[in-house]
Design an enzyme around this catalytic site. Sequence first.
Site, PDB file in Angstrom:
ATOM      1  N   LYS A 193      42.434 -10.271  28.662  1.00 13.79           N
ATOM      2  CA  LYS A 193      42.675 -11.431  27.805  1.00 13.79           C
ATOM      3  C   LYS A 193      44.077 -11.254  27.255  1.00 13.79           C
ATOM      4  CE  LYS A 193      42.768 -13.063  24.134  1.00 13.79           C
ATOM      5  NZ  LYS A 193      44.045 -13.644  23.639  1.00 13.79           N
ATOM      6  N   GLU A 269      45.751   0.704  20.220  1.00  7.23           N
ATOM      7  CA  GLU A 269      47.142   0.969  19.860  1.00  7.23           C
ATOM      8  C   GLU A 269      47.540  -0.122  18.887  1.00  7.23           C
ATOM      9  OE1 GLU A 269      49.162   1.361  23.636  1.00  7.23           O
ATOM     10  OE2 GLU A 269      47.967   3.098  24.160  1.00  7.23           O
ATOM     11  N   CYS A 303      56.416  -2.276  18.524  1.00  9.13           N
ATOM     12  CA  CYS A 303      55.541  -1.586  17.566  1.00  9.13           C
ATOM     13  C   CYS A 303      56.169  -0.298  17.062  1.00  9.13           C
ATOM     14  CB  CYS A 303      54.200  -1.304  18.208  1.00  9.13           C
ATOM     15  SG  CYS A 303      54.379  -0.372  19.742  1.00  9.13           S
ATOM     16  N   GLU A 405      54.053  -4.120   7.682  1.00 13.48           N
ATOM     17  CA  GLU A 405      54.704  -4.307   8.987  1.00 13.48           C
ATOM     18  C   GLU A 405      55.237  -5.741   9.068  1.00 13.48           C
ATOM     19  OE1 GLU A 405      52.295  -4.716  12.609  1.00 13.48           O
ATOM     20  OE2 GLU A 405      53.665  -3.327  13.595  1.00 13.48           O
TER      21      GLU A 405
HETATM   22  P1  NAD Z   1      47.350  -9.571  17.506  1.00 13.82           P
HETATM   23  O1  NAD Z   1      46.446  -8.507  16.988  1.00 13.82           O
HETATM   24  O2  NAD Z   1      47.528 -10.799  16.711  1.00 13.82           O
HETATM   25  O3  NAD Z   1      46.853 -10.073  18.934  1.00 13.82           O
HETATM   26  C1  NAD Z   1      46.697  -9.180  20.026  1.00 13.82           C
HETATM   27  C2  NAD Z   1      45.653  -9.730  20.956  1.00 13.82           C
HETATM   28  O4  NAD Z   1      44.392  -9.738  20.299  1.00 13.82           O
HETATM   29  C3  NAD Z   1      45.898 -11.163  21.413  1.00 13.82           C
HETATM   30  O5  NAD Z   1      45.553 -11.260  22.782  1.00 13.82           O
HETATM   31  C4  NAD Z   1      44.941 -11.963  20.550  1.00 13.82           C
HETATM   32  O6  NAD Z   1      44.542 -13.180  21.126  1.00 13.82           O
HETATM   33  C5  NAD Z   1      43.775 -11.004  20.454  1.00 13.82           C
HETATM   34  N1  NAD Z   1      42.899 -11.198  19.311  1.00 13.82           N
HETATM   35  C6  NAD Z   1      43.227 -11.626  18.072  1.00 13.82           C
HETATM   36  N2  NAD Z   1      42.121 -11.637  17.279  1.00 13.82           N
HETATM   37  C7  NAD Z   1      41.082 -11.212  18.035  1.00 13.82           C
HETATM   38  C8  NAD Z   1      39.687 -11.009  17.799  1.00 13.82           C
HETATM   39  N3  NAD Z   1      39.148 -11.223  16.598  1.00 13.82           N
HETATM   40  N4  NAD Z   1      38.916 -10.575  18.804  1.00 13.82           N
HETATM   41  C9  NAD Z   1      39.457 -10.315  20.027  1.00 13.82           C
HETATM   42  N5  NAD Z   1      40.761 -10.496  20.326  1.00 13.82           N
HETATM   43  C10 NAD Z   1      41.577 -10.919  19.334  1.00 13.82           C
HETATM   44  O7  NAD Z   1      48.736  -8.849  17.808  1.00 13.82           O
HETATM   45  P2  NAD Z   1      50.091  -9.541  18.273  1.00 13.82           P
HETATM   46  O8  NAD Z   1      50.593 -10.353  17.122  1.00 13.82           O
HETATM   47  O9  NAD Z   1      49.893 -10.180  19.597  1.00 13.82           O
HETATM   48  O10 NAD Z   1      51.035  -8.275  18.493  1.00 13.82           O
HETATM   49  C11 NAD Z   1      51.774  -7.686  17.483  1.00 13.82           C
HETATM   50  C12 NAD Z   1      51.047  -6.490  16.904  1.00 13.82           C
HETATM   51  O11 NAD Z   1      50.757  -5.563  17.953  1.00 13.82           O
HETATM   52  C13 NAD Z   1      51.860  -5.710  15.893  1.00 13.82           C
HETATM   53  O12 NAD Z   1      51.028  -5.329  14.828  1.00 13.82           O
HETATM   54  C14 NAD Z   1      52.308  -4.475  16.671  1.00 13.82           C
HETATM   55  O13 NAD Z   1      52.596  -3.356  15.896  1.00 13.82           O
HETATM   56  C15 NAD Z   1      51.121  -4.246  17.541  1.00 13.82           C
HETATM   57  N6  NAD Z   1      51.507  -3.463  18.716  1.00 13.82           N
HETATM   58  C16 NAD Z   1      51.113  -2.153  18.784  1.00 13.82           C
HETATM   59  C17 NAD Z   1      51.498  -1.371  19.861  1.00 13.82           C
HETATM   60  C18 NAD Z   1      51.116   0.080  19.966  1.00 13.82           C
HETATM   61  O14 NAD Z   1      51.313   0.661  21.020  1.00 13.82           O
HETATM   62  N7  NAD Z   1      50.584   0.699  18.928  1.00 13.82           N
HETATM   63  C19 NAD Z   1      52.275  -1.934  20.888  1.00 13.82           C
HETATM   64  C20 NAD Z   1      52.653  -3.276  20.779  1.00 13.82           C
HETATM   65  C21 NAD Z   1      52.241  -4.029  19.695  1.00 13.82           C
END
Ligand code: NAD
Length: 501
Positions: A193, A269, A303, A405
């Site tokens: 997804k 992550e 991130c 963040e």
């Molecule tokens: P997000 O959590 O908003 O979304 C990530 C994914 O989760 C998307 O596909 C979204 O549709 C899905 N999602 C959202 N709510 C959900 C739910 N309740 N159930 C299932 N799926 C759900 O994150 P984002 O805004 O896309 O990305 C940015 C974030 O990702 C930042 O916090 C960043 O630090 C983190 N990030 C972490 C790493 C790491 O390796 N630790 C790497 C990249 C990004």
Amino acid sequence: MATKTAEPPAHSRVPNGPTLLRNYIGGRFVDGGRPFDVVDPATGRVHAIAHEADQAIVDAAVAAARKAVEGEWGRMTLAKRRAMLNAVADGIERRFDDFLEAEIADTGKPHELAHHLDIPRGAANFRVFADAIANLSTETFEMDTPDGGKALNYAVRKPLGVVGVISPWNLPLLLMTWKVAPALACGNAVIVKPSEETPSSTTLLGEVMSEVGMPDGVFNVIHGFGPESAGEMLTSHPGVRAITFTGETRTGAAIMRSAAPSVKALSFELGGKNPAIVFADADMDAALAGLSRAVFLNTGQVCLAPERIYVERPVFDAFVAGMKVRAEAMKPGLPHDAGVNFGPLISAEHRDKVLGYYRSAVEDGATVVTGGGVPDLAGEAAGGFFVQPTLWTGLAHDARVCREEIFGPCAAIIPFDGEEEAVRMANDTEYGLASSIWTTNLSRAHRVGKAMEVGISWVNCWFLRDLRTPFGGAKMSGVGREGGEHSINFYSEPTNICIKL
Ligand code: NAD
């Protein structure tokens, strides 16, 4: 219910219109329920329309994945499975330009960046994990039995079954394949997804899977959102054995709740609020080059990017002046324009969030060293979601922009006196993803490197890592570790076989 579309299957381009992105289930592209717009953040224009998966499509994806694990894919020899992974890498490289355009259209990132980072790493992930499973071994113990005999224990590694992969928008292909490749290497089938903001490159990977002859159902794509949409349908589905997720910490918490009733294995992550520490003995040019790249790469949407930079007082002013020069040299604009090295934020909503933090910093008494607003861009880029590279000084360590963040191209620069104070401030956060330390003192490098409460502690570098090493977050930045054998350990489980001899 899902309906099969005409050939050629998905990702078809309407002449002069948006790209259509369908779900990829059991080796076929299928329409979904409600279509939703995908916006090019560099211009603000809709460039694609994705089909949101409904419950019937998610169920069909789980059934197709299950069938794949129980069928040809599950029975495939290790040599053949490794060859398939390498074929996927070849397939990505063969369609390099298509991936490049898909990724650029979804993210607005500079051509150079996607060309050198996102797409090559997308292919490399498959090669790395094809290698990682080449020489797998498990432990064996011969034991004494109570009757004076012997028993032989040995473990066999087996796939988990159906694995759900939920990926974010900042490095869409790179982070998605980082999970898909080891999951497939271990013999699982996946349902991906992708972020609703960046569904294109994942859909394109479906085409590559078909092209290289991946058995149907091994790789599936469902489009949609999180709560009450495809994301939650996947995380709560009883037929899915594991969820591997990259994204925000609070999304991770929601997924944990949703996955709990079916007790899924989880690898997360998550977010960060990463510190950098610059000691007075650092190579200043290297620190400036390294940390300006760290703060502004991908418009700060990494991130691992530092948003708090602690600088030892004797070199504080020189460091701030050097960062200001580098921030002001960034060139925002359209991805393909010459010299552009600074893209937009992912969406209007995210830009509003980041600008809210820019205002909050000023309210908390920051001195704005540079930036703080929106760049003045002409032409198509005027409709894009750009902000200025921004640096602050004069903030207290507990100011909001120093705690939460932001995920934007900005950092607070804070002076410190002595190693102990630097370590204390750096660790004073609920997050624990990454840190970057700059020093020429060898003992200090080891000491402070270890003292950081993070998953990865860089010294005199940033964003550098052998993919076989453990990757993940401490504290609220993650659950588990991936990379090399750590990924293999997550995406497979051993059965111990104990034979009385
Ligand atoms: P997000 O959590 O908003 O979304 C990530 C994914 O989760 C998307 O596909 C979204 O549709 C899905 N999602 C959202 N709510 C959900 C739910 N309740 N159930 C299932 N799926 C759900 O994150 P984002 O805004 O896309 O990305 C940015 C974030 O990702 C930042 O916090 C960043 O630090 C983190 N990030 C972490 C790493 C790491 O390796 N630790 C790497 C990249 C990004």
